[in-house]
Design a protein around this motif. Sequence first.
Motif, mmCIF file in Angstrom:
data_model
loop_
_atom_site.group_PDB
_atom_site.id
_atom_site.type_symbol
_atom_site.label_atom_id
_atom_site.label_comp_id
_atom_site.label_asym_id
_atom_site.label_seq_id
_atom_site.Cartn_x
_atom_site.Cartn_y
_atom_site.Cartn_z
ATOM 1 N N ALA A 305 -0.103 14.499 5.662
ATOM 2 C CA ALA A 305 1.167 15.289 5.097
ATOM 3 C C ALA A 305 1.908 13.600 5.917
ATOM 4 N N THR A 306 1.726 13.113 6.214
ATOM 5 C CA THR A 306 2.695 11.231 6.559
ATOM 6 C C THR A 306 2.509 10.785 4.567
ATOM 7 N N SER A 307 1.937 10.557 4.534
ATOM 8 C CA SER A 307 1.692 10.463 2.311
ATOM 9 C C SER A 307 3.132 11.046 1.582
ATOM 10 N N ASP A 308 2.238 12.563 1.981
ATOM 11 C CA ASP A 308 3.385 13.716 1.091
ATOM 12 C C ASP A 308 4.779 13.011 1.057
ATOM 13 N N THR A 309 4.997 13.146 3.024
ATOM 14 C CA THR A 309 6.703 12.883 2.949
ATOM 15 C C THR A 309 6.420 11.878 2.489
ATOM 16 N N LYS A 310 5.968 9.905 2.715
ATOM 17 C CA LYS A 310 6.332 9.170 2.688
ATOM 18 C C LYS A 310 6.617 9.119 0.718
ATOM 19 N N TYR A 311 5.802 9.721 -0.189
ATOM 20 C CA TYR A 311 5.532 9.564 -1.630
ATOM 21 C C TYR A 311 6.417 10.125 -2.051
ATOM 22 N N PRO A 340 3.660 -3.569 5.522
ATOM 23 C CA PRO A 340 2.442 -2.631 4.549
ATOM 24 C C PRO A 340 3.458 -1.978 3.636
ATOM 25 N N ALA A 341 1.608 -1.677 2.460
ATOM 26 C CA ALA A 341 2.579 -1.508 1.012
ATOM 27 C C ALA A 341 2.964 -0.161 0.630
ATOM 28 N N HIS A 342 3.262 0.733 1.294
ATOM 29 C CA HIS A 342 3.464 1.845 0.668
ATOM 30 C C HIS A 342 5.184 2.321 1.721
ATOM 31 N N PRO A 343 6.063 3.409 1.767
ATOM 32 C CA PRO A 343 7.454 3.477 1.145
ATOM 33 C C PRO A 343 7.422 3.687 3.447
ATOM 34 N N ASP A 344 8.994 3.710 4.051
ATOM 35 C CA ASP A 344 9.376 3.716 4.555
ATOM 36 C C ASP A 344 9.102 5.036 5.529
ATOM 37 N N TYR A 345 9.187 5.815 5.340
ATOM 38 C CA TYR A 345 9.612 7.440 5.467
ATOM 39 C C TYR A 345 8.509 8.372 5.567
ATOM 40 N N PRO A 346 7.604 8.609 6.388
ATOM 41 C CA PRO A 346 8.328 8.247 7.148
ATOM 42 C C PRO A 346 6.977 7.663 8.054
ATOM 43 N N SER A 347 7.841 7.063 9.107
ATOM 44 C CA SER A 347 6.284 5.428 10.005
ATOM 45 C C SER A 347 4.687 6.457 10.575
ATOM 46 N N SER A 402 9.209 -4.948 14.822
ATOM 47 C CA SER A 402 8.140 -6.226 13.624
ATOM 48 C C SER A 402 9.338 -6.096 12.528
ATOM 49 N N GLY A 403 10.092 -5.576 12.520
ATOM 50 C CA GLY A 403 11.091 -5.673 11.341
ATOM 51 C C GLY A 403 10.504 -4.832 10.087
ATOM 52 N N ILE A 404 9.808 -3.691 10.341
ATOM 53 C CA ILE A 404 9.253 -3.018 9.069
ATOM 54 C C ILE A 404 9.655 -1.675 8.390
ATOM 55 N N HIS A 405 10.193 -1.624 9.462
ATOM 56 C CA HIS A 405 11.087 0.366 9.878
ATOM 57 C C HIS A 405 12.265 1.179 10.320
ATOM 58 N N THR A 406 12.537 1.244 9.794
ATOM 59 C CA THR A 406 13.963 1.867 10.578
ATOM 60 C C THR A 406 13.370 2.902 11.640
ATOM 61 N N ARG A 407 14.681 2.904 12.810
ATOM 62 C CA ARG A 407 14.488 3.854 13.365
ATOM 63 C C ARG A 407 13.878 5.325 13.482
ATOM 64 N N SER A 408 14.921 5.146 12.694
ATOM 65 C CA SER A 408 14.620 6.675 11.732
ATOM 66 C C SER A 408 13.582 7.428 11.142
ATOM 67 N N ALA A 409 13.083 6.346 10.344
ATOM 68 C CA ALA A 409 11.416 6.732 9.710
ATOM 69 C C ALA A 409 10.325 7.177 11.111
ATOM 70 N N ASP A 410 10.893 6.073 12.178
ATOM 71 C CA ASP A 410 10.192 6.496 13.006
ATOM 72 C C ASP A 410 10.039 6.987 14.210
ATOM 73 N N GLU A 411 11.087 8.006 14.592
ATOM 74 C CA GLU A 411 11.241 9.123 15.065
ATOM 75 C C GLU A 411 10.724 10.318 14.422
ATOM 76 N N GLY A 413 8.332 10.320 11.724
ATOM 77 C CA GLY A 413 7.192 10.271 12.135
ATOM 78 C C GLY A 413 6.793 10.761 13.446
ATOM 79 N N VAL A 414 7.277 10.514 14.488
ATOM 80 C CA VAL A 414 6.886 11.623 15.932
ATOM 81 C C VAL A 414 6.983 13.109 15.220
ATOM 82 N N ARG A 415 8.085 12.904 14.855
ATOM 83 C CA ARG A 415 8.131 14.548 15.184
ATOM 84 C C ARG A 415 6.641 15.726 13.610
ATOM 85 N N LEU A 416 6.712 14.884 12.840
ATOM 86 C CA LEU A 416 6.192 15.158 11.784
ATOM 87 C C LEU A 416 4.560 14.838 12.916
#
Length: 435
Positions: A305-311, A340-347, A402-411, A413-416
Amino acid sequence: MTRRPINNHPTCEGTHVRPLRLRPALITLSSAALLATATATPPAAASPAPARASVALDWYDTTAETIAAAGAPTQVTNSRTWAISWLAAARAARQVPAGIDRGDRGDFQDAALASAVHHSLTALAPGRTEQLDTALRQTLETIPDGPAEDQGVAAGEQQARLALASREGDGLDPESVNAPFPVPQPAPGVWQPTPPSNAPATQYGNRLARPFALEQANQFRLGPPPALDSARYRSELAEVRTYGAKDSTRRTTRQTETATFWLGSSLTLYTEPLRVALARSSASSAQQAELVALFHIALVDTQIATSDTKYAYLRWRPVTAIRTGEIAPDPAWTPLHDTPAHPDYPSGHNTYSGAAEAVLTALVGPRTAPFDLTSPTAPGVTRTYTSWHRLTIENVDARVYSGIHTRSADEAGVRLGTDVARYVLRHAEQLFGTG
């Protein structure tokens, strides 16, 4: 029982800019309600002897050792190995034959669990067959000879074959997971390869894989990330720019430690918390197998599901936004850790955290006695925890520091991860049904 040789069977196969916000309450299902079995096992059998619990823990450690020694280079493939092996164990251990005496049912469950995990792992990690054979032999030596042991071994073998066969061609092998993904044309907000390696995108193929429980990969696809012209986006990018820079003067020593502690593989970092939950459980072998199986099934489906939303959204990483975006571009800005070599949202780390927390909270409760945790990416550092939620909070902060994600991407991710885990838990009986 005359000891039979162990045969191999072919594969049938810190500081917050704003507080973490999760969706309202996590699942509050009781372990007994969720993990109630469909067999005729009476309530008296739910309090296992200590040796029974040790079999589950022994095979948990054996699974972890097998993957550490012979695992795949892709995290989701290793999660799949856990899921298949322990799903087979849970199915086998819960099907106690009617002819087994009440006092022997624990022996059946132990033999079934060990046999199922053994036969699954020898198929999925054949290079470890000798070690796995030895582990099975040692387990069977602790179980009294007789029908309970014999039928348990047979049940474990059968369920391993069925589980392996059901997952053939599921698209979770390393080559399929890292299926080629063409780099999109540069545009504001659109993902591009990131320095220093500028490597091709990875994990695109996860979204094409077959889940264990979800009906489809996009079943819980998140809504879009914050718009580039929104106040939230500007605030979050400023947070990463300030706290996530390699040369940041605002990030504290503790925050840097948090970023480094949670930098590694989520699968590796969450192996010990799940082991703590398992070791402190007084449930039967069958119920312990279900805990491990549900945890890893939820994690496989969460990674899909994570990769689905990322891409689906292809949101650029902070390093790209800060270096090339319209908001005070700084071509020299460098994150604390490589992106890492993939999109930001979600973490992905945080979808993993959300799912892990949801399963552990549902099945063993939100808190536990203190336990220590170490990290291979932070040698010499030991942290102590008393709740699963604390792990999630630190993961959210870590990816910003770490400088690799925005907080919205992290939050997000937790929801997903929470949504996927809830779904898996609601469908536990369908997963464990053996038809």
